[in-house]
Enzyme design. Structure first.
Site, PDB file in Angstrom:
ATOM      1  N   ARG A 316     -33.927 123.435 -34.957  1.00  0.00           N
ATOM      2  CA  ARG A 316     -34.229 124.875 -34.969  1.00  0.00           C
ATOM      3  C   ARG A 316     -35.564 125.161 -35.654  1.00  0.00           C
ATOM      4  NH1 ARG A 316     -28.648 128.360 -35.338  1.00  0.00           N
ATOM      5  NH2 ARG A 316     -27.174 126.695 -34.873  1.00  0.00           N
ATOM      6  N   ASP A 445     -22.630 115.510 -27.414  1.00  0.00           N
ATOM      7  CA  ASP A 445     -23.322 116.029 -26.236  1.00  0.00           C
ATOM      8  C   ASP A 445     -24.793 115.659 -26.161  1.00  0.00           C
ATOM      9  OD1 ASP A 445     -23.673 117.586 -28.499  1.00  0.00           O
ATOM     10  OD2 ASP A 445     -23.689 119.498 -27.446  1.00  0.00           O
ATOM     11  N   THR A 669     -33.183 120.221 -27.767  1.00  0.00           N
ATOM     12  CA  THR A 669     -31.840 120.750 -27.540  1.00  0.00           C
ATOM     13  C   THR A 669     -31.676 122.171 -28.055  1.00  0.00           C
ATOM     14  OG1 THR A 669     -29.486 120.123 -27.628  1.00  0.00           O
ATOM     15  CG2 THR A 669     -30.757 119.964 -29.679  1.00  0.00           C
TER      16      THR A 669
END
Length: 682
Positions: A316, A445, A669
């Site tokens: 982030r 994932d 991601t």
């Protein structure tokens, strides 16, 4: 013993026999009660008096809150009535005027799709009423230069109720910033809010910045379809509305709580602001970007005694700073990225070189969660794009070396199942732990996503990454792919000790886009067949819900016959404004040009506007996607709604195929675009 009776009353009793009898009877009862009271022990009398006083005190304390709650319900009724009046007005447009292109009274100026306008409107059910009024705690004024307001601090129970399902989705919402908190992908952090500084590592010289992208040119690109122009503006409107709530009530803090008009802190690094920087640039929102840049330049500091999650902070904050540097060419973002990267390095000082999950960016120390020495596989293998890019820009190899070592270690590990990896890895031994459970959902994932994207980022030269990716996709097809009974939808389930479960996290919906990206880069064509099938399933996870929004976790019916494919358990019905489905829609449209993927994205945006948009600013996650009348606002806007969801929707609707082309950029991601490196000469 008693006070003397009044003389006028005695006179009355002498003249009236009935009154005299009543007076004598009452006198007798009073004496009888007093005798009974005197017969009680001193302890009993004290206890009775204590209880009476306690009841009086509790009554006085609860009286204000009860009255406030009634006033809150009154406000709610007024708000509902106002929305109904707005809806009735919307149903009766002026003669000769087209119907308003909105799906809710508070949608604003979002433009409508011609196809959507042709459909009959459904009765409007307003769902986001104001919470009962709360007493506010005063705080220092915070905000951008153009908006200095008093921020609101939520009380311990002032926000939405935390929804925790760690065994299913790895989620837990923060309510008290000094308590245990959980990463949205499953990592736990114990936050310490003291302020013990630590000097940062000295930055090295950076490589020359690439030519920046002009946001005006990106936003003003000629669009072929006027309908797509309207959709692009609808995305900008949604971003402006979300940003307004953040500016008004959470400026400089991590996340907005739009219902209670307050904020929550995770790491204290302005997550929403940093996560949104490149989105503002791409959308051409110059004023908002300038305000955010000023905050980063003057207020953002990593010199603080706080534990942060390595993975979340990397994808982030570090990812957001690096991508914004590439897009804007502003040096301040690279300097901040170098400072943060050096402070995250202690996480890699482990016996196995598998990084710890938590690092204190002020003290320069790192540790695993307090209850285990494990890290999740997704988290230690989904920081590579960012650290490699930091080395590429700074010409300092240490960042790339530590993450490449992790990739090589995982590549060689035993315990895989036809390329599928377990969810946990031990930082002491460097071996997989909790073996036998395989999923493409939470905790695993992005491992698969970053295998492909690292290979693309590095110019398609690292064969071990491609080998692991291709083997994993074959493992998915062999062990995890099934079809539902009612509609023959293709799903990717989970395997637990050789037992299949038809459970699919919304997180798995990254896979169609990743498969399509691989095919675009020359991988087997049958991967696209699977991508098309899974894209349909991910859209049905939205379409089959009464709100048009997907649950966090879906279970599927594998039995034949009529009925719905998607089964939602009570604990799984929440929606967190996640981006994975619209991310895959972006890739699928870019590579196939099939307009249905745009239409599906438009449907999703309208559902977000209808059920999650908060009138005063911001969007909120909801608790029940199956109840349109009461979806249960959770009072939290995740940073990835601005950083990912709205960004991918904008790119989906844009006709400019060169805007962040997948041939030039690879998205991390958290949807932060990083340049693809040139292939080395052969």
């Amino acid at each position: 013993m008693y006070p003397p009776p009044r003389k006028d009353f005695i006179a009355l009793t002498l003249s009236d026999p009935h009154s005299r009898d009543a007076y004598n009877n009452g006198k007798h009862r009073r004496r009888s009660c007093w005798r009974k009271w005197k017969q009680l022990s001193r302890l009993q009398r004290s206890l009775i008096l204590f209880l009476l006083i306690l009841l009086l005190v509790v009554g006085l304390l609860f009286y204000p809150s009860v009255s406030e709650q009634w006033r809150g319900w009154s406000d709610k009724e007024e708000w509902l009535e106002l929305n109904d009046r707005g809806f009735k007005a919307e149903l009766s447009p002026a003669p000769g005027r087209a119907p308003a292109p909105v799906v809710q009274p508070h949608l604003g100026d979002a433009a409508a799709d011609p196809v959507a306008l042709a459909k009959p409107k459904e009765p409007h059910v307003p769902v986001l009423a104001k919470l009962p009024a709360k007493r506010k705690t005063s705080l220092n004024k915070r905000g951008p230069p153009s908006l200095q307001k008093d921020a609101n601090v939520s009380r311990l129970n002032g926000g939405g109720k935390p929804d925790v399902a760690p065994q299913e989705a790895g989620e837990e919402e923060e309510e008290d910033k000094d308590k245990t908190i959980v990463s949205w992908r499953g990592a736990m952090i114990e936050a310490d809010r003291a302020t013990e500084p630590s000097p940062s590592a000295a930055p090295k010289e950076a490589a020359a910045p690439p030519p920046p992208i002009d946001p005006t040119a990106a936003a003003a690109t000629l669009e072929v379809s006027s309908g797509n122009v309207s959709r692009l503006e609808a995305v900008r409107d949604a971003f402006r509305h979300a940003w307004k709530g953040y500016k008004d009530y959470a400026w400089g803090h991590d996340e907005l709580k739009p219902i209670s008009k307050s904020f929550s802190e995770w790491f204290g690094l302005g997550l929403t602001l940093v996560d949104s920087l490149d989105t503002m640039w791409i959308l051409g929102l110059k004023e908002e970007f300038a305000e955010a840049k000023s905050w980063v330049e003057n207020e953002l500091s990593f010199d603080k005694n706080v534990d942060v999650n390595l993975f979340e902070t990397t994808i982030r904050v570090l990812g957001g700073l690096l991508s914004t540097y590439h897009l804007s060419g502003e040096q301040v973002f690279l300097e901040k990225a170098k400072d943060l990267g050096s402070r995250l390095m202690p996480a890699f000082k482990t016996p196995s070189k598998i990084p710890y999950s938590d690092v204190n960016i002020g003290k320069g120390t790192a540790h695993p969660p307090r209850w285990t020495s494990d890290s999740t596989v997704a988290e230690v293998t989904s920081i590579q794009l960012e650290f490699r890019e930091l080395s590429h820009l700074t010409q300092d190899p240490q960042y790339q070396e530590v993450v490449n070592e992790v990739s090589k270690l995982v590549h060689q590990l035993p315990g895989k199942h036809d390329g599928l990896v377990p969810m946990f890895i031990n930082t002491n031994s460097g071996q997989f732990s909790h073996k036998g459970v395989f999923t493409l959902g939470a905790r695993a994932d992005s491992y698969y996503e970053y295998l492909l994207k690292q290979w693309i980022q590095g110019g398609k030269t690292e064969d071990h990454l491609l080998e692991d990716y291709l083997q994993a996709i074959e493992g998915v097809k062999k062990h995890l792919v099934r079809q539902t009974g009612p509609s023959r939808l293709t799903i990717v389930g989970e395997l637990s000790h050789y037992r299949f479960s038809a459970k699919m996290d919304h997180l798995v919906c990254f896979l169609p886009g990743t498969l399509a990206l691989g095919v675009h880069n020359g991988l087997p064509g049958d991967h696209m067949d699977l991508a098309v099938q899974l894209m349909e399933t991910c859209y049905q996870m939205y379409k089959q819900m009464e709100t048009g929004l997907s649950p966090e976790i879906a279970h599927f019916s594998l039995q034949g016959g009529a009925g719905q494919d998607v089964v939602v358990k009570p604990a799984d019905g929440h929606n967190l404004l996640r981006p994975e489905t619209v991310e895959s829609l972006f890739y699928m449209y870019r590579f196939t040009k099939n307009a249905k993927y745009r239409d599906w994205g438009w449907d999703i945006l309208q559902s977000f506007n209808k059920y999650t948009k908060v009138p005063n600013g911001g969007y909120t996650s909801i608790s029940n996607v199956r109840d349109p009348a009461n979806p249960g606002p959770r009072d939290k806007m995740e940073s990835f709604f601005l950083g990912e969801t709205l960004k991918y929707l904008y790119l989906l609707f844009s006709d400019d195929m060169e805007l962040l082309s997948p041939d030039k950029y690879v998205f991390n991601t958290e949807a932060h675009p990083l340049p693809i490196w040139p292939s080395p000469p052969k």
